[in-house]
Write a protein that holds these residues in place. Structure first.
Motif, PDB file in Angstrom:
ATOM      1  N   PHE A 296      -0.721  -2.162  -9.127  1.00 24.55           N
ATOM      2  CA  PHE A 296      -0.700  -3.516  -8.400  1.00 24.55           C
ATOM      3  C   PHE A 296       0.382  -4.173  -8.277  1.00 24.55           C
ATOM      4  CE2 PHE A 296      -4.886  -2.248 -10.104  1.00 24.55           C
ATOM      5  CZ  PHE A 296      -5.734  -2.822  -9.238  1.00 24.55           C
ATOM      6  N   SER A 297       0.489  -5.328  -7.022  1.00 25.34           N
ATOM      7  CA  SER A 297       1.809  -6.045  -7.056  1.00 25.34           C
ATOM      8  C   SER A 297       1.444  -7.296  -7.063  1.00 25.34           C
ATOM      9  CB  SER A 297       2.308  -5.685  -5.502  1.00 25.34           C
ATOM     10  OG  SER A 297       3.252  -6.669  -5.243  1.00 25.34           O
ATOM     11  N   PHE A 298       2.251  -7.951  -7.852  1.00 24.96           N
ATOM     12  CA  PHE A 298       1.834  -9.549  -8.019  1.00 24.96           C
ATOM     13  C   PHE A 298       2.975 -10.350  -7.361  1.00 24.96           C
ATOM     14  CE2 PHE A 298       0.414  -8.189 -12.404  1.00 24.96           C
ATOM     15  CZ  PHE A 298      -1.048  -7.818 -11.767  1.00 24.96           C
TER      16      PHE A 298
ATOM     17  N   THR B 297       4.012 -13.063  -2.172  1.00 25.51           N
ATOM     18  CA  THR B 297       3.315 -13.046  -0.933  1.00 25.51           C
ATOM     19  C   THR B 297       1.583 -12.497  -1.164  1.00 25.51           C
ATOM     20  OG1 THR B 297       4.071 -10.975  -0.516  1.00 25.51           O
ATOM     21  CG2 THR B 297       5.246 -12.633   0.456  1.00 25.51           C
ATOM     22  N   LYS B 298       1.460 -12.012  -2.118  1.00 29.50           N
ATOM     23  CA  LYS B 298       0.070 -11.324  -2.456  1.00 29.50           C
ATOM     24  C   LYS B 298      -0.872 -12.626  -2.901  1.00 29.50           C
ATOM     25  CE  LYS B 298       1.510  -6.948  -2.023  1.00 29.50           C
ATOM     26  NZ  LYS B 298       2.541  -7.091  -1.023  1.00 29.50           N
ATOM     27  N   VAL B 299      -2.109 -12.178  -2.725  1.00 26.88           N
ATOM     28  CA  VAL B 299      -3.424 -12.756  -3.110  1.00 26.88           C
ATOM     29  C   VAL B 299      -3.071 -13.455  -4.556  1.00 26.88           C
ATOM     30  CG1 VAL B 299      -5.944 -12.958  -3.854  1.00 26.88           C
ATOM     31  CG2 VAL B 299      -5.066 -11.541  -1.779  1.00 26.88           C
TER      32      VAL B 299
ATOM     33  N   TYR C 153      -3.427   5.203  -7.206  1.00 24.85           N
ATOM     34  CA  TYR C 153      -3.769   4.506  -6.127  1.00 24.85           C
ATOM     35  C   TYR C 153      -2.582   3.598  -5.690  1.00 24.85           C
ATOM     36  CZ  TYR C 153      -8.401   6.410  -5.759  1.00 24.85           C
ATOM     37  OH  TYR C 153      -9.525   7.264  -5.333  1.00 24.85           O
ATOM     38  N   ASP C 154      -2.204   3.211  -4.611  1.00 25.18           N
ATOM     39  CA  ASP C 154      -1.513   2.267  -4.287  1.00 25.18           C
ATOM     40  C   ASP C 154      -2.269   0.891  -4.037  1.00 25.18           C
ATOM     41  OD1 ASP C 154      -0.086   0.077  -3.208  1.00 25.18           O
ATOM     42  OD2 ASP C 154       1.421   1.415  -2.625  1.00 25.18           O
ATOM     43  N   ALA C 155      -2.600   0.165  -5.009  1.00 21.73           N
ATOM     44  CA  ALA C 155      -3.684  -0.773  -5.040  1.00 21.73           C
ATOM     45  C   ALA C 155      -2.859  -2.303  -5.008  1.00 21.73           C
ATOM     46  CB  ALA C 155      -4.307  -0.899  -6.380  1.00 21.73           C
ATOM     47  N   ALA C 156      -1.789  -2.300  -4.516  1.00 19.56           N
ATOM     48  CA  ALA C 156      -0.884  -3.400  -4.197  1.00 19.56           C
ATOM     49  C   ALA C 156      -1.624  -4.644  -3.303  1.00 19.56           C
ATOM     50  CB  ALA C 156       0.421  -3.266  -3.608  1.00 19.56           C
ATOM     51  N   HIS C 157      -2.574  -4.328  -2.707  1.00 16.59           N
ATOM     52  CA  HIS C 157      -3.153  -5.044  -1.630  1.00 16.59           C
ATOM     53  C   HIS C 157      -4.783  -5.656  -2.426  1.00 16.59           C
ATOM     54  CE1 HIS C 157      -1.200  -4.287   2.407  1.00 16.59           C
ATOM     55  NE2 HIS C 157      -0.310  -4.303   1.246  1.00 16.59           N
ATOM     56  N   THR C 158      -5.137  -5.111  -3.708  1.00 15.70           N
ATOM     57  CA  THR C 158      -6.557  -5.133  -3.918  1.00 15.70           C
ATOM     58  C   THR C 158      -6.751  -5.837  -5.277  1.00 15.70           C
ATOM     59  OG1 THR C 158      -6.309  -3.105  -5.011  1.00 15.70           O
ATOM     60  CG2 THR C 158      -7.380  -3.142  -2.761  1.00 15.70           C
TER      61      THR C 158
ATOM     62  N   ALA D  50       7.105   0.245   2.610  1.00 16.64           N
ATOM     63  CA  ALA D  50       8.359   1.175   2.327  1.00 16.64           C
ATOM     64  C   ALA D  50       8.318   1.906   0.795  1.00 16.64           C
ATOM     65  CB  ALA D  50       9.477   0.736   2.380  1.00 16.64           C
ATOM     66  N   SER D  51       7.833   0.768   0.061  1.00 14.74           N
ATOM     67  CA  SER D  51       7.552   1.314  -1.378  1.00 14.74           C
ATOM     68  C   SER D  51       6.785   2.305  -1.563  1.00 14.74           C
ATOM     69  CB  SER D  51       6.826  -0.020  -2.088  1.00 14.74           C
ATOM     70  OG  SER D  51       6.679   0.032  -3.442  1.00 14.74           O
ATOM     71  N   THR D  52       5.951   2.745  -0.969  1.00 10.30           N
ATOM     72  CA  THR D  52       4.974   3.813  -1.656  1.00 10.30           C
ATOM     73  C   THR D  52       5.713   5.178  -1.243  1.00 10.30           C
ATOM     74  OG1 THR D  52       2.962   2.576  -0.212  1.00 10.30           O
ATOM     75  CG2 THR D  52       2.461   4.594  -1.323  1.00 10.30           C
TER      76      THR D  52
ATOM     77  N   ASN E 260       7.565  -5.411 -11.120  1.00  9.07           N
ATOM     78  CA  ASN E 260       7.036  -5.628  -9.529  1.00  9.07           C
ATOM     79  C   ASN E 260       6.013  -4.315  -9.446  1.00  9.07           C
ATOM     80  OD1 ASN E 260       8.721  -3.264  -8.598  1.00  9.07           O
ATOM     81  ND2 ASN E 260      10.611  -4.790  -8.724  1.00  9.07           N
ATOM     82  N   GLY E 261       5.253  -4.281  -8.163  1.00 10.20           N
ATOM     83  CA  GLY E 261       4.621  -3.150  -7.752  1.00 10.20           C
ATOM     84  C   GLY E 261       5.283  -1.927  -7.296  1.00 10.20           C
ATOM     85  N   HIS E 262       6.597  -1.996  -6.958  1.00  6.72           N
ATOM     86  CA  HIS E 262       7.361  -0.830  -6.796  1.00  6.72           C
ATOM     87  C   HIS E 262       7.703  -0.239  -7.960  1.00  6.72           C
ATOM     88  CE1 HIS E 262       9.579   1.987  -4.897  1.00  6.72           C
ATOM     89  NE2 HIS E 262      10.631   1.965  -5.882  1.00  6.72           N
ATOM     90  N   MET E 263       7.746  -0.935  -9.138  1.00  2.00           N
ATOM     91  CA  MET E 263       8.391   0.025 -10.290  1.00  2.00           C
ATOM     92  C   MET E 263       6.929   0.498 -11.035  1.00  2.00           C
ATOM     93  SD  MET E 263      11.563   0.169 -10.485  1.00  2.00           S
ATOM     94  CE  MET E 263      11.943   0.934 -11.978  1.00  2.00           C
TER      95      MET E 263
ATOM     96  N   LYS F  70       3.913  -7.458  12.198  1.00  2.00           N
ATOM     97  CA  LYS F  70       3.694  -6.228  12.548  1.00  2.00           C
ATOM     98  C   LYS F  70       3.691  -5.478  11.523  1.00  2.00           C
ATOM     99  CE  LYS F  70       6.088  -6.966  16.946  1.00  2.00           C
ATOM    100  NZ  LYS F  70       7.412  -6.660  17.658  1.00  2.00           N
ATOM    101  N   TYR F  71       2.449  -5.322  10.708  1.00  2.00           N
ATOM    102  CA  TYR F  71       2.307  -5.032   9.395  1.00  2.00           C
ATOM    103  C   TYR F  71       1.028  -3.977   9.300  1.00  2.00           C
ATOM    104  CZ  TYR F  71       2.068  -5.637   4.157  1.00  2.00           C
ATOM    105  OH  TYR F  71       2.166  -5.461   2.719  1.00  2.00           O
ATOM    106  N   PHE F  72       1.428  -2.598   9.259  1.00  2.00           N
ATOM    107  CA  PHE F  72       2.568  -2.039   8.907  1.00  2.00           C
ATOM    108  C   PHE F  72       3.380  -1.034  10.147  1.00  2.00           C
ATOM    109  CE2 PHE F  72       0.052  -1.746   5.103  1.00  2.00           C
ATOM    110  CZ  PHE F  72       1.065  -2.242   4.127  1.00  2.00           C
TER     111      PHE F  72
HETATM  112  C1  LIG Z   1       1.212  -1.315   0.046  1.00  2.29           C
HETATM  113  C2  LIG Z   1       2.306  -1.881  -1.060  1.00  2.29           C
HETATM  114  N1  LIG Z   1       2.899  -1.005  -2.013  1.00  2.29           N
HETATM  115  C3  LIG Z   1       3.756  -1.558  -2.787  1.00  2.29           C
HETATM  116  C4  LIG Z   1       4.335  -2.693  -2.593  1.00  2.29           C
HETATM  117  C5  LIG Z   1       5.307  -3.265  -3.669  1.00  2.29           C
HETATM  118  O1  LIG Z   1       5.073  -4.193  -4.533  1.00  2.29           O
HETATM  119  P1  LIG Z   1       6.268  -5.207  -4.633  1.00  2.29           P
HETATM  120  O2  LIG Z   1       6.813  -5.840  -3.842  1.00  2.29           O
HETATM  121  O3  LIG Z   1       5.646  -5.959  -5.964  1.00  2.29           O
HETATM  122  O4  LIG Z   1       7.130  -4.255  -5.330  1.00  2.29           O
HETATM  123  C6  LIG Z   1       3.833  -3.432  -1.690  1.00  2.29           C
HETATM  124  C7  LIG Z   1       4.339  -4.921  -1.649  1.00  2.29           C
HETATM  125  O5  LIG Z   1       5.136  -5.324  -1.615  1.00  2.29           O
HETATM  126  C8  LIG Z   1       2.888  -3.303  -0.888  1.00  2.29           C
HETATM  127  O6  LIG Z   1       2.229  -3.933   0.232  1.00  2.29           O
END
Ligand SMILES: Cc1ncc(COP(=O)(O)O)c(C=O)c1O
Length: 368
Positions: free
Chosen positions: A177-179, A182-184, A153-158, A84-86, A58-61, A311-313
């Motif tokens: 990146f996050s796949f 809920t992502k694109v 870079y936190d590129a989760a949205h790009t 929260a992840s960042t 996942n994107g967090h790891m 309500k994000y973020f």
């Molecule tokens: C900005 C941002 N960073 C990190 C993450 C973490 O990604 P993941 O849910 O794949 O662990 C997300 C998404 O959930 C996110 O929106």
């Protein structure tokens, strides 16, 4: 009328997925960097226009292990207007987040406030490309170069975006990146790190597999963050359709804009020069005094009609109770202002344009 959720995961036709996974009943290879993992990685590299990439659960790891692989100590400058992840990735590495405010138009790191936060303890900058808006890359890299700081870079949205014709993952020392579903673009759960330094890639590869270096050597305290074959197969299928999905998202965004542009008290996401966008989110900032209704009133009106907005973020990560009042939210006033006023509206490829009309009608009815 059916409820409308804020997002809906993209899925291939069931036959396409079944076809992709069927050979696994012969190979019995389900995880641990199998053939689908390898193929998905190669295809992503091409699609994303990057030199090096590694896949994770996942994107967090991706964020957490990239920071660990860099072996950093001290302070990391980041923003609180993020998921929260960042911030968690920084804190879970024993590093101290230092919060920089955001730009009121792009919602990304305000680089005019970045340099004053650099101290002799700063080791890295971790900016977020919020909603698919690309950070001020030139300025971040100028400052990083001047003070010899890493840039992650936190590129989760790009996913799928380019900046000045280059894959967005090719900037900085690493881009994560996050796949997520809920992502694109999704691989159910999944993530990736694009990186420059091959040594960083080697560390990351070991860290995602418990820090195992060889058959009889464990050289680091790693985690288990390997992407499994079912997720890689989903990624392979979804990748075939992602361009079409992004084109449909663009239509949805244009329909929203046609209704909501130039409405007093509403700020829409600005289109960025030199960016090939992915239309990941449709954030709207409501200024109550001009618009005549607050963000929460709009949120409630949509909810009463079975429409989910987000309500994000909100809340900002520097206000989380997990951090026991360690950070002063007043140091990031723009982030605070936006987080209290922003809503992201429903957005996914198959969202009916007539539903977009209805959503906008409900929003505009809140205006008095
Ligand atoms: C900005 C941002 N960073 C990190 C993450 C973490 O990604 P993941 O849910 O794949 O662990 C997300 C998404 O959930 C996110 O929106």
């Amino acid at each position: 009328m059916n409820d409308i959720l804020v997002t809906r995961s993209s899925m291939p036709e069931i036959e396409e997925y079944m076809d992709e996974i069927s050979d696994m009943w012969e190979s019995h290879w389900l995880t641990n960097m199998g053939p689908k993992h390898k193929r998905f990685q190669e295809e992503l590299k091409q699609y994303m226009g990057v030199e090096n990439i590694d896949l994770l659960t996942n994107g967090h790891m991706a964020l957490e292990l990239t920071l660990q692989a860099m072996n950093l100590q001290g302070e990391v400058i980041t923003t609180p207007f993020t998921f929260a992840s960042t911030t968690h990735a920084i804190v879970r590495n024993g590093l101290t987040p230092v919060f920089c405010d955001i730009d009121p138009i792009t919602y990304t790191m305000d680089t005019s406030k970045l340099e004053e936060l650099v101290t002799d303890r700063t080791c890295a900058i971790l900016p977020v490309h919020v909603y698919g808006n690309i950070c001020n890359i030139e300025e971040i890299e100028r400052i990083a170069h001047k003070y010899e700081l890493k840039v992650i870079y936190d590129a989760a949205h790009t996913f799928g975006e380019t900046y000045k014709g280059q894959g967005v993952g090719s900037f900085g020392d690493a881009s994560c990146f996050s796949f997520h579903a809920t992502k694109v673009f999704n691989s159910i759960e999944g993530g990736a790190v694009c990186f420059k330094d091959k040594h960083l890639g080697e560390s990351l590869y070991e860290l995602k597999n418990f820090g195992i270096h060889g058959p009889e050597e464990v050289s680091a305290v790693g985690a288990n963050a390997k992407m499994n074959e079912f997720c890689a197969a989903m990624g392979l299928c979804n990748l075939r359709h992602v361009d079409e999905e992004i084109a449909k998202r663009k239509n949805v965004v244009e329909r929203y804009r046609s209704h909501l542009k130039e409405v007093d008290g509403i700020q829409l996401n600005a289109e960025q020069k030199d960016v090939k966008a992915n239309y990941a989110y449709f954030p709207v900032v409501f200024e109550e005094e001009q618009f005549g209704a607050s963000r929460t009133e709009v949120f409630d009106a949509l909810a009463e009609n079975g429409i989910g907005a987000r309500k994000y973020f909100y809340p900002l990560t520097n206000t989380f109770s997990a951090f026991h009042g360690q950070f002063d939210v007043l140091e990031t006033p723009v982030a605070l202002h936006i987080s209290k006023r922003v809503l992201t509206l429903p957005l996914y490829a198959d969202l009916d344009l007539e539903d977009v009309d209805r959503i906008c009608e409900i929003i505009l009815q809140c205006k008095c």
